[in-house]
Design a protein around this motif. Structure first.
Motif, PDB file in Angstrom:
ATOM      1  N   ASN A  18     -15.830 -14.811  21.047  1.00 55.74           N
ATOM      2  CA  ASN A  18     -17.015 -14.267  20.377  1.00 55.74           C
ATOM      3  C   ASN A  18     -16.663 -13.439  19.142  1.00 55.74           C
ATOM      4  N   GLY A  19     -15.572 -13.832  18.448  1.00 54.39           N
ATOM      5  CA  GLY A  19     -15.202 -13.155  17.215  1.00 54.39           C
ATOM      6  C   GLY A  19     -15.413 -14.027  16.000  1.00 54.39           C
ATOM      7  N   ASP A  20     -16.297 -15.017  16.105  1.00 57.83           N
ATOM      8  CA  ASP A  20     -16.523 -15.956  15.013  1.00 57.83           C
ATOM      9  C   ASP A  20     -17.299 -15.288  13.884  1.00 57.83           C
ATOM     10  N   ILE A  21     -17.166 -15.862  12.699  1.00 57.83           N
ATOM     11  CA  ILE A  21     -17.901 -15.364  11.531  1.00 57.83           C
ATOM     12  C   ILE A  21     -18.200 -16.513  10.587  1.00 57.83           C
ATOM     13  N   TRP A  22     -19.351 -16.453   9.993  1.00 61.95           N
ATOM     14  CA  TRP A  22     -19.733 -17.335   8.890  1.00 61.95           C
ATOM     15  C   TRP A  22     -20.326 -16.434   7.817  1.00 61.95           C
ATOM     16  N   ALA A  23     -19.773 -16.461   6.618  1.00 59.15           N
ATOM     17  CA  ALA A  23     -20.227 -15.546   5.568  1.00 59.15           C
ATOM     18  C   ALA A  23     -20.184 -16.243   4.219  1.00 59.15           C
ATOM     19  N   VAL A  24     -21.107 -15.858   3.344  1.00 62.71           N
ATOM     20  CA  VAL A  24     -21.120 -16.332   1.968  1.00 62.71           C
ATOM     21  C   VAL A  24     -21.375 -15.133   1.065  1.00 62.71           C
ATOM     22  N   ARG A  25     -20.611 -15.065  -0.018  1.00 63.85           N
ATOM     23  CA  ARG A  25     -20.752 -13.985  -0.996  1.00 63.85           C
ATOM     24  C   ARG A  25     -20.919 -14.605  -2.372  1.00 63.85           C
ATOM     25  N   ALA A  26     -21.784 -14.031  -3.182  1.00 65.96           N
ATOM     26  CA  ALA A  26     -21.954 -14.474  -4.561  1.00 65.96           C
ATOM     27  C   ALA A  26     -22.172 -13.253  -5.444  1.00 65.96           C
ATOM     28  N   GLU A  27     -21.598 -13.303  -6.636  1.00 64.08           N
ATOM     29  CA  GLU A  27     -21.674 -12.168  -7.547  1.00 64.08           C
ATOM     30  C   GLU A  27     -21.747 -12.668  -8.977  1.00 64.08           C
ATOM     31  N   GLY A  28     -22.726 -12.193  -9.708  1.00 64.20           N
ATOM     32  CA  GLY A  28     -22.869 -12.554 -11.107  1.00 64.20           C
ATOM     33  C   GLY A  28     -22.821 -11.326 -11.988  1.00 64.20           C
ATOM     34  N   ASN A  29     -22.163 -11.433 -13.142  1.00 63.47           N
ATOM     35  CA  ASN A  29     -22.004 -10.302 -14.049  1.00 63.47           C
ATOM     36  C   ASN A  29     -22.271 -10.734 -15.485  1.00 63.47           C
ATOM     37  N   LEU A  30     -22.896  -9.841 -16.241  1.00 64.72           N
ATOM     38  CA  LEU A  30     -23.001  -9.961 -17.687  1.00 64.72           C
ATOM     39  C   LEU A  30     -22.323  -8.747 -18.303  1.00 64.72           C
ATOM     40  N   HIS A  31     -21.370  -8.985 -19.221  1.00 62.26           N
ATOM     41  CA  HIS A  31     -20.642  -7.910 -19.891  1.00 62.26           C
ATOM     42  C   HIS A  31     -20.991  -7.931 -21.377  1.00 62.26           C
ATOM     43  N   GLY A  32     -21.323  -6.764 -21.910  1.00 62.40           N
ATOM     44  CA  GLY A  32     -21.660  -6.702 -23.328  1.00 62.40           C
ATOM     45  C   GLY A  32     -20.980  -5.534 -24.018  1.00 62.40           C
ATOM     46  N   MET A  33     -20.543  -5.768 -25.258  1.00 62.75           N
ATOM     47  CA  MET A  33     -19.942  -4.723 -26.083  1.00 62.75           C
ATOM     48  C   MET A  33     -20.908  -4.363 -27.201  1.00 62.75           C
ATOM     49  N   ILE A  34     -21.038  -3.061 -27.434  1.00 56.41           N
ATOM     50  CA  ILE A  34     -21.836  -2.577 -28.547  1.00 56.41           C
ATOM     51  C   ILE A  34     -20.968  -1.610 -29.350  1.00 56.41           C
TER      52      ILE A  34
END
Length: 682
Positions: A248-264
């Protein structure tokens, strides 16, 4: 695909909109650049390796430890929690396996005194104050830094000044080679316990000043592993001695990450969307040779955050941060030997911060910061009071930077007001937490520095402490900690020869925790409440050293060693049987070592972790004694260029000597286990 599985993938509606926008940007620009840059793939491009020998900023006024870049990649670590084991002064609670909950605390003061920031914005959990760092993958992390006290900067959110220590997790920022507008990375790992992990990273230059990144990861594992369960009676005879398989130590996981980087001009901005969804089994404690298999947990966590920073002229710099987070947790216990539970908890957090620094003189600056945080908790529990909390933070800080002296001082005012249903709301809580830090450089070379600090910090009771049905106590006071630290740091670098870099830092400290919040029986069996009963005195020493050597041409050897001594005594009540006993799960001696050998394209890494004797209950008696444990991990990797990309394969063996051990009593850890990883960068 089932409705439940579809919900995991979809997440929060706001997440869908922002991710679709990021995905549209990526697809459009990638299609254009693949056509425009097709000629670049006609031949293999080679970039000479650059080795940066010095990674430490020895001029920091506040002691810190850092793991960054390739050093993180070489560790046999899957999550941020695994990497933190190599920091001195950190205690990790690991309940076993890939999906086991993993939390940390600093210098025996408890998890809630440690602030954890993800790309400059604090992670929160108003429900129980526990941040499960096993949910944060290392695949997109570029640097992890641990500060004792607070960060060595006065341009930071006001709430950051209030923690006893802080961990800053910084993800990778897009960097592009000349003439290239995108980067791709794919990473796959297969290992013991049927572990399979796949992650992908896509970075795109959208314009000269704007870039984006999209990172995604899938993890699945059965969580099954062999372990030995051996327990003795108080007279020393064997009660149980069994070899079994963890269930009973099973795992199912999904991760998603989005980034916008801007220079001024004289500044930057960054937008992040993060979502994590998992379903896992909770194997539970093994007691009296009984394996429990009835607990499961679902997590659906999403947050959106933005950060903006700009300098105006030579004297003024401002920063603004905003965040919205939504956490949904469902916990189910179908164990027929226990009370049946099926509860869902929903947290919301809204956070805003503004920080401002003014340079009064070239060597003297001051800052004023204000934070606002709103937290709300909903649950389907009986007689739940649906609390929501308004927190306001105002900090005033100053820093003096002379050639031979650095000083940083701050004071934070925190005001917290809770509102609840079906009961009278508690009064507002107001706390003031000052801090002062000194760092002196006795020699002109600045190779040696001597530092000291004193700080008061506190943590508010969590919603569970205050309002959990039949357990909470709405009259709890904040838990406070006083910290005193003195230490030194020495760095030396050689341009040539056998030795190239040496670093040593050592700190001695004394902490005193007051009004410690503890669970206390209130007269009836299985009925407990939370009270301000605890007082703990903590004395300790942290030592960290690193040495880099070049024994021969093309051969680079790096060794890193950490050691911690902690004497953490419960001094609450002289009438208690455990008065002046070491508090549970804190070893007197602990440490870690890392040895890395690089030869051309080969990389060999050995890591060692040790935790000395400790006790699992308040009374330091033989029955509660836990023996020391250690683990050795070994990895070997090879890197080569092929098809205009960098390929890397790594073989790893964890717990090399297959030691049987528990970090937490009755939660056995895996014996020897294996993994193979393929990493491709294009």
């Amino acid at each position: 695909m089932s409705n439940a599985r579809r919900y995991r993938l979809m997440g929060h509606p706001l997440t869908q909109r922002v991710f679709m926008l990021l995905l549209t940007f990526h697809i459009s620009f990638f299609a254009f650049n693949c056509f425009a840059q097709r000629s670049r793939f006609d031949s293999i491009q080679h970039v000479d390796e650059v080795v940066v020998m010095s990674r430490y900023n020895h001029k920091e006024v506040i002691p810190s430890q850092t793991l960054a870049g390739e050093q993180l990649e070489k560790l046999s670590s899957n999550s941020v929690a695994d990497a933190l084991r190599y920091f001195s002064g950190i205690q990790l609670k690991d309940y076993g396996g890939v999906g086991g909950i993993k939390t940390v605390n600093i210098r025996s003061m408890g998890t809630n005194h440690l602030g954890i920031s993800y790309d400059g914005v604090e992670l929160g959990n108003a429900q129980n104050g526990q941040i499960d760092l096993g949910q944060f993958s290392l695949d997109n992390v570029e640097e992890i830094t641990l500060f004792n006290g607070q960060k060595s900067a006065i341009l930071q959110p006001a709430s950051d000044f209030g923690h006893a220590g802080a961990i800053y997790i910084r993800t990778r920022a897009p960097r592009f080679e000349p003439g290239k507008n995108y980067n791709l990375r794919f990473k796959a790992k297969y290992g013991s316990s049927d572990l399979f992990r796949f992650s992908a990273l896509w970075e795109q230059k959208l314009s000269h000043k704007v870039s984006s990144s999209l990172s995604a990861e899938v993890l699945t594992a059965s969580g099954k592993y062999k372990f030995r369960y051996k327990r003795k009676k108080q007279d020393g005879t064997v009660a149980y001695d069994t070899t079994a398989t963890r269930q009973n130590g099973d795992i199912w996981a999904v991760r998603a990450e989005g980034n916008l980087h801007g220079m001024i001009s004289d500044g930057f901005w960054k937008l992040k969307v993060y979502t994590y969804h998992s379903e896992r089994g909770i194997p539970g404690a093994i007691v009296n040779n009984v394996w429990r298999r009835g607990e499961r947990q679902w997590d659906h966590n999403t947050f959106v955050q933005g950060r903006f920073q700009k300098s105006i002229g030579d004297k003024f710099t401002m920063q603004a941060v905003a965040k919205y987070a939504y956490y949904n947790t469902r916990y189910v216990n179908r164990d027929t030997t226990q009370m049946q539970v099926d509860n869902t908890y929903k947290q919301q957090e809204l956070y805003f911060s503004t920080s401002n620094v003014y340079n009064i003189l070239p060597m003297w600056s001051a800052s004023l910061s204000y934070d606002f945080r709103w937290n709300k908790l909903d649950a389907d529990m009986r007689q739940f009071v649906y609390p929501h909390r308004f927190s306001n933070y105002v900090s005033l800080a100053t820093a003096l930077n002379l050639d031979w002296l650095k000083v940083q001082g701050s004071v934070l005012m925190t005001t917290v007001k809770d509102h609840v249903k079906y009961a009278a709301s508690p009064d507002s809580k107001v706390e003031y937490t000052p801090a002062v830090f000194f760092n002196v450089y006795p020699f002109a070379s600045h190779a040696l520095s001597v530092r000291m600090y004193a700080k008061k910090s506190f943590r508010m009771p969590t919603f569970n402490d205050l309002y959990y049905t039949d357990l909470g106590n709405a009259l709890l006071e904040p838990e406070t900690a006083l910290q005193y630290n003195v230490g030194l740091s020495y760095d030396h670098q050689w341009d040539r020869g056998f030795f190239r870099f040496f670093h040593l830092q050592a700190d001695a400290y004394y902490n005193s925790v007051h009004d410690k919040i503890v669970a206390y029986p209130k007269g009836q069996q299985f009925r407990w409440t939370m009270l301000n009963l605890g007082k703990v005195h903590i004395k300790g020493i942290d030592v960290e050293t690193e040495l880099t050597m070049v024994p021969a041409r093309g051969l680079l050897v790096t060794g890193r060693l950490q050691y911690t001594y902690q004497d953490a005594r419960d001094v609450t009540n002289p009438q208690d049987a455990f008065y002046k006993h070491q508090i549970p799960y804190i070893p007197w001696h602990s440490g870690s070592a890392i040895l890395n050998v690089q030869y051309h394209n080969w990389d060999l890494n050995y890591s060692f972790i040790y935790a000395g004797e400790r006790y699992n209950q308040q009374e330091n008696i033989k029955y509660n004694y836990m023996q020391p444990w250690y683990t050795s991990d070994l990895s070997l990797s090879y890197q080569w260029s092929m098809v205009n990309g960098q390929w890397r394969v790594m073989l790893e063996v964890n717990n090399l000597f297959s030691q049987d051990y528990d970090v937490i009593l009755n939660y056995p850890m895996p014996k020897r286990n294996y993994g193979i990883t393929l990493d491709v960068k294009i």
